[in-house]
Design a protein around this motif. Structure first.
Motif, PDB file in Angstrom:
ATOM      1  N   ASP A 121      13.235   1.778   5.539  1.00 39.05           N
ATOM      2  CA  ASP A 121      12.038   1.128   6.086  1.00 39.05           C
ATOM      3  C   ASP A 121      10.824   1.269   5.169  1.00 39.05           C
ATOM      4  N   ILE A 122      10.967   1.950   4.039  1.00 35.64           N
ATOM      5  CA  ILE A 122       9.840   2.132   3.098  1.00 35.64           C
ATOM      6  C   ILE A 122      10.110   1.284   1.866  1.00 35.64           C
ATOM      7  N   PRO A 123       9.424   0.153   1.720  1.00 33.61           N
ATOM      8  CA  PRO A 123       9.671  -0.716   0.559  1.00 33.61           C
ATOM      9  C   PRO A 123       9.110  -0.109  -0.734  1.00 33.61           C
ATOM     10  N   SER A 124       9.858  -0.236  -1.821  1.00 33.34           N
ATOM     11  CA  SER A 124       9.357   0.220  -3.126  1.00 33.34           C
ATOM     12  C   SER A 124       8.253  -0.705  -3.622  1.00 33.34           C
ATOM     13  N   GLU A 165      -3.211   3.261   0.900  1.00 34.54           N
ATOM     14  CA  GLU A 165      -2.549   4.442   1.464  1.00 34.54           C
ATOM     15  C   GLU A 165      -2.013   4.094   2.847  1.00 34.54           C
ATOM     16  N   ILE A 166      -0.691   4.084   2.953  1.00 35.47           N
ATOM     17  CA  ILE A 166      -0.026   3.777   4.223  1.00 35.47           C
ATOM     18  C   ILE A 166       0.304   5.086   4.929  1.00 35.47           C
ATOM     19  N   ARG A 167       0.008   5.147   6.216  1.00 35.83           N
ATOM     20  CA  ARG A 167       0.336   6.320   7.017  1.00 35.83           C
ATOM     21  C   ARG A 167       1.357   5.936   8.079  1.00 35.83           C
ATOM     22  N   GLY A 168       2.283   6.837   8.313  1.00 33.82           N
ATOM     23  CA  GLY A 168       3.305   6.554   9.307  1.00 33.82           C
ATOM     24  C   GLY A 168       4.128   7.780   9.630  1.00 33.82           C
ATOM     25  N   GLU A 169       5.249   7.559  10.289  1.00 32.97           N
ATOM     26  CA  GLU A 169       6.053   8.659  10.819  1.00 32.97           C
ATOM     27  C   GLU A 169       7.517   8.455  10.439  1.00 32.97           C
ATOM     28  N   VAL A 179      17.422   8.615   7.824  1.00 34.39           N
ATOM     29  CA  VAL A 179      16.028   8.736   8.276  1.00 34.39           C
ATOM     30  C   VAL A 179      15.384   7.351   8.315  1.00 34.39           C
ATOM     31  N   ARG A 180      14.564   7.095   9.306  1.00 32.01           N
ATOM     32  CA  ARG A 180      13.835   5.830   9.440  1.00 32.01           C
ATOM     33  C   ARG A 180      12.333   6.098   9.387  1.00 32.01           C
ATOM     34  N   PHE A 181      11.547   5.021   9.340  1.00 35.86           N
ATOM     35  CA  PHE A 181      10.092   5.171   9.181  1.00 35.86           C
ATOM     36  C   PHE A 181       9.372   4.043   9.897  1.00 35.86           C
ATOM     37  N   PHE A 182       8.300   4.398  10.614  1.00 39.59           N
ATOM     38  CA  PHE A 182       7.383   3.425  11.202  1.00 39.59           C
ATOM     39  C   PHE A 182       6.023   3.579  10.525  1.00 39.59           C
ATOM     40  N   ALA A 183       5.438   2.488  10.059  1.00 40.93           N
ATOM     41  CA  ALA A 183       4.068   2.499   9.534  1.00 40.93           C
ATOM     42  C   ALA A 183       3.121   2.140  10.672  1.00 40.93           C
ATOM     43  N   TYR A 184       1.936   2.815  10.708  1.00 37.89           N
ATOM     44  CA  TYR A 184       1.015   2.504  11.803  1.00 37.89           C
ATOM     45  C   TYR A 184      -0.458   2.588  11.429  1.00 37.89           C
ATOM     46  N   ALA A 185      -0.782   3.002  10.194  1.00 34.18           N
ATOM     47  CA  ALA A 185      -2.204   3.139   9.845  1.00 34.18           C
ATOM     48  C   ALA A 185      -2.380   3.025   8.333  1.00 34.18           C
ATOM     49  N   VAL A 186      -3.641   2.868   7.933  1.00 36.97           N
ATOM     50  CA  VAL A 186      -4.000   2.778   6.521  1.00 36.97           C
ATOM     51  C   VAL A 186      -5.185   3.698   6.258  1.00 36.97           C
ATOM     52  N   GLY A 187      -5.150   4.424   5.142  1.00 38.48           N
ATOM     53  CA  GLY A 187      -6.283   5.243   4.721  1.00 38.48           C
ATOM     54  C   GLY A 187      -7.069   4.482   3.682  1.00 38.48           C
ATOM     55  N   ALA A 188      -6.901   4.837   2.409  1.00 39.94           N
ATOM     56  CA  ALA A 188      -7.559   4.109   1.320  1.00 39.94           C
ATOM     57  C   ALA A 188      -7.112   2.649   1.327  1.00 39.94           C
ATOM     58  N   GLY A 189      -8.084   1.757   1.170  1.00 38.82           N
ATOM     59  CA  GLY A 189      -7.775   0.329   1.159  1.00 38.82           C
ATOM     60  C   GLY A 189      -7.832  -0.343   2.513  1.00 38.82           C
ATOM     61  N   ALA A 190      -8.249   0.404   3.555  1.00 37.65           N
ATOM     62  CA  ALA A 190      -8.219  -0.131   4.921  1.00 37.65           C
ATOM     63  C   ALA A 190      -9.083  -1.384   5.076  1.00 37.65           C
ATOM     64  N   ARG A 229       4.096  -5.347   8.898  1.00 37.17           N
ATOM     65  CA  ARG A 229       5.440  -5.915   9.073  1.00 37.17           C
ATOM     66  C   ARG A 229       5.701  -6.997   8.023  1.00 37.17           C
ATOM     67  N   GLU A 230       4.696  -7.837   7.748  1.00 41.82           N
ATOM     68  CA  GLU A 230       4.842  -8.870   6.720  1.00 41.82           C
ATOM     69  C   GLU A 230       5.076  -8.261   5.342  1.00 41.82           C
ATOM     70  N   ALA A 231       4.499  -7.056   5.114  1.00 47.26           N
ATOM     71  CA  ALA A 231       4.632  -6.403   3.807  1.00 47.26           C
ATOM     72  C   ALA A 231       6.001  -5.756   3.612  1.00 47.26           C
ATOM     73  N   GLY A 232       6.783  -5.637   4.705  1.00 49.04           N
ATOM     74  CA  GLY A 232       8.119  -5.075   4.571  1.00 49.04           C
ATOM     75  C   GLY A 232       8.365  -3.795   5.342  1.00 49.04           C
ATOM     76  N   PHE A 233       7.359  -3.322   6.081  1.00 53.40           N
ATOM     77  CA  PHE A 233       7.519  -2.095   6.871  1.00 53.40           C
ATOM     78  C   PHE A 233       8.064  -2.396   8.263  1.00 53.40           C
ATOM     79  N   ALA A 234       8.708  -1.396   8.844  1.00 55.20           N
ATOM     80  CA  ALA A 234       9.030  -1.443  10.270  1.00 55.20           C
ATOM     81  C   ALA A 234       7.814  -0.928  11.032  1.00 55.20           C
ATOM     82  N   THR A 235       7.514  -1.548  12.143  1.00 55.65           N
ATOM     83  CA  THR A 235       6.429  -1.071  13.010  1.00 55.65           C
ATOM     84  C   THR A 235       6.964  -0.973  14.435  1.00 55.65           C
ATOM     85  N   GLN A 236       6.314  -0.149  15.242  1.00 64.01           N
ATOM     86  CA  GLN A 236       6.717  -0.026  16.636  1.00 64.01           C
ATOM     87  C   GLN A 236       6.222  -1.227  17.445  1.00 64.01           C
TER      88      GLN A 236
END
Length: 545
Positions: free
Chosen positions: A64-67, A80-84, A131-142, A157-164
């Motif tokens: 779930d984490i795109p290179s 900066e992408i934040r997630g779990e 292991v899986r990953f959900f992105a849910y926030a942004v730090g730098a670049g918000a 989601r458009e960028a390639g991340f899984a979201t809840q």
């Protein structure tokens, strides 16, 4: 959580009614991902909020984490992408079954499994664990990423991340309706959730509301009540921890709680057993406190067996058990001569947050202790390498890797070593604060040793003249000889610098050391006393040589 108060407070602070986003609260491992023009360059755990652990190669193994990012987010110079990171419930059960089949200890919960999988030295293990990953926030670049949380989740989601899944709401009742629905649907989620997070949607509103020292004013977590189940207690056993604490544990008929099969639950201490009336054969209600530690919370049918007796001698080493007047838990007095304490202390010593000795796991530690090959934590640095080569499953490569891990541990910062010693009340953060106030381990140990020796002399009556010269309380000190360290902590706490200034000789050394420790943030009387008492124990002094 007082949802109505939260909505009322943010509405009053903003001067208008904002829109809210509700998202499931997932209990995983927080990760920060740094992208530069859409390319992943760094991944790190959240750590203590200031310092985390770099896990870039492991993160690349998570599907779930795109290179490389797709869409407009790829054009932002630094994002900066934040997630779990998390493990699905089904995969968690599979991993635990595999560990049990190999005779290894299973993970306590999906969060621990996810954390252990992401922090592996070998990224291939992270990949194999699923292991899986959900992105849910942004730090730098918000500010360049989106104008609201709902827009951000769509763009992630458009960028390639899984979201809840997420939902918008306009008031407290709508938020509570989402909470009730997701609580009912909780078992149907493929992963563990333990509540709902409500956020003000617009980022402009979030910035206007700001944050306190501890949390943002624009978000609140609403946790689900602890999940409970009914079962039968089959046996009550007494478990010895690394500090000698002897804790009653109920062994029960297995039940499912929050996605995990539970067959053991803590009873905390003898007082709790008596208060609840727990005994073998009782029908009880068990819950996962904080959805992590299973505990017995009530008795439905006590049955007709007697209450269990508190052991008078350690169930592992046979040493005398003592229970201090101000403590709820009885303790084994065997110290490091108790195999249970020794094994648990060495496991703690070698753990990732302590000396981080990869390869020195629970099964190996127990084997080394059982065979008498390690008698103190110092023996970790002189393991019987040649003998280990003769053991089944211990080839040259495995032993060489462990040798390198042991050598690498010698270069750890001394704050890690202090934490690794397992001194009561000294956690990792406390150890780091203490280390920042002393120039070196050697300087710290010298001062603690001198204070410990002064306490010994005080107890033996060797400092009576210095006590009289101190002149406090008419020179009468009923507790000074009985509990010298507790007395010193009490004097410094009540008299402060005045007592230190008036003291002389070895007594001054003891009081100065107590004062120096208690002046450090988060080091109160209990921590100061624990440290000096640790240095008073002969086997601890021998170990540290």
């Amino acid at each position: 959580a007082d949802v109505h108060k939260f909505v009322r407070d943010v509405t009053e602070a903003l001067g208008h009614a904002p829109r809210f986003v509700a998202e499931p609260k997932i209990d995983g491992l927080a990760l920060n991902l740094r992208y530069e023009y859409g390319v992943l360059v760094l991944a790190a755990t959240r750590g203590d909020g200031r310092t985390g652990e770099e896990v870039t190669e492991n993160a690349r193994m998570i599907e779930d984490i795109p290179s490389e990012l797709a869409g407009g987010l790829a054009e932002i110079p630094v994002l900066e992408i934040r997630g779990e990171a998390y493990l699905p419930k089904a995969r968690f059960e599979e991993i635990n079954a595999e560990l049990v089949a190999k005779g290894e200890r299973p993970f306590a919960n999906p969060r621990n499994a996810a954390a252990g999988s992401v922090r592996q030295k070998d990224p291939a293990i992270t990949k194999a664990r699923g292991v899986r990953f959900f992105a849910y926030a942004v730090g730098a670049g918000a500010e360049q990423a989106a104008a609201s949380q709902s827009e951000l989740l769509r763009r992630l989601r458009e960028a390639g991340f899984a979201t809840q899944r997420w939902e918008l709401a306009d008031d407290a009742e709508a938020l509570l309706s989402i909470y009730r629905r997701w609580h009912e649907e909780r078992a149907g989620f493929a992963y563990e959730i333990d509540g709902v997070v409500y956020k003000v949607d617009a980022f402009a509103d979030q910035r206007a509301l700001g944050e306190t020292v501890h949390h943002p004013r624009w978000a609140i977590a609403h946790k689900f009540p602890a999940e409970q189940a009914t079962t039968i207690v089959r046996r009550i056993v007494w478990q010895v921890g690394r500090t000698g604490a002897i804790t009653p544990v109920a062994e029960m008929d297995p039940v499912r709680l929050a996605g995990v099969t539970v067959s053991r639950a803590t009873l905390h201490n003898p007082d709790q057993i008596r208060r609840l009336g727990v005994r073998e054969g009782a029908r009880v209600v068990v819950q996962r406190a904080g959805d992590v530690i299973p505990e017995v919370v009530s008795v439905l049918d006590p049955g007709d067996r007697p209450l269990p007796e508190v052991p008078t001698h350690c169930p592992v080493c046979g040493a005398r058990v003592e229970r201090l007047p101000d403590e709820a838990v009885p303790r084994c007095t065997g110290g490091l001569s108790c195999p249970a304490q020794l094994a648990e202390r060495i496991k703690h010593f070698a753990s990732r947050d302590a000396m981080d000795i990869e390869g020195l796991g629970a099964k190996l530690v127990e084997k080394l202790v059982e065979e008498g090959l390690v008698r103190s934590v110092a023996d970790v640095f002189r393991l019987p390498w040649e003998q280990m080569l003769t053991w089944e499953g211990f080839g040259k490569k495995k032993v060489d890797n462990l040798k390198r891990a042991v050598e690498a541990a010698k270069a750890r910062p001394w704050a890690r070593f202090l934490y690794a010693l397992g001194i009561r009340h000294v956690g990792r953060a406390t150890a780091e604060r203490i280390a920042s106030h002393f120039p070196s381990w050697e300087a710290f140990a010298r001062q603690m040793q001198a204070a410990a020796e002064a306490a010994d002399r005080l107890e033996q009556g060797g400092l009576d003249a210095e006590l009289e010269a101190l002149g406090l309380d008419g020179g009468r000190f009923p507790n000074a000889r009985k509990e010298p360290v507790r007395w010193a902590v009490d004097v410094v706490g009540k008299r402060g610098e005045a007592a230190v200034a008036r003291a002389r000789g070895e007594l001054k050394t003891l009081l100065e050391t107590v004062a120096a420790l208690m002046a450090i943030e988060d080091v109160g009387p209990e921590v100061a006393a624990s440290i000096i008492e640790f240095f008073r124990e002969p086997h601890n002094r021998e170990t540290l040589r």
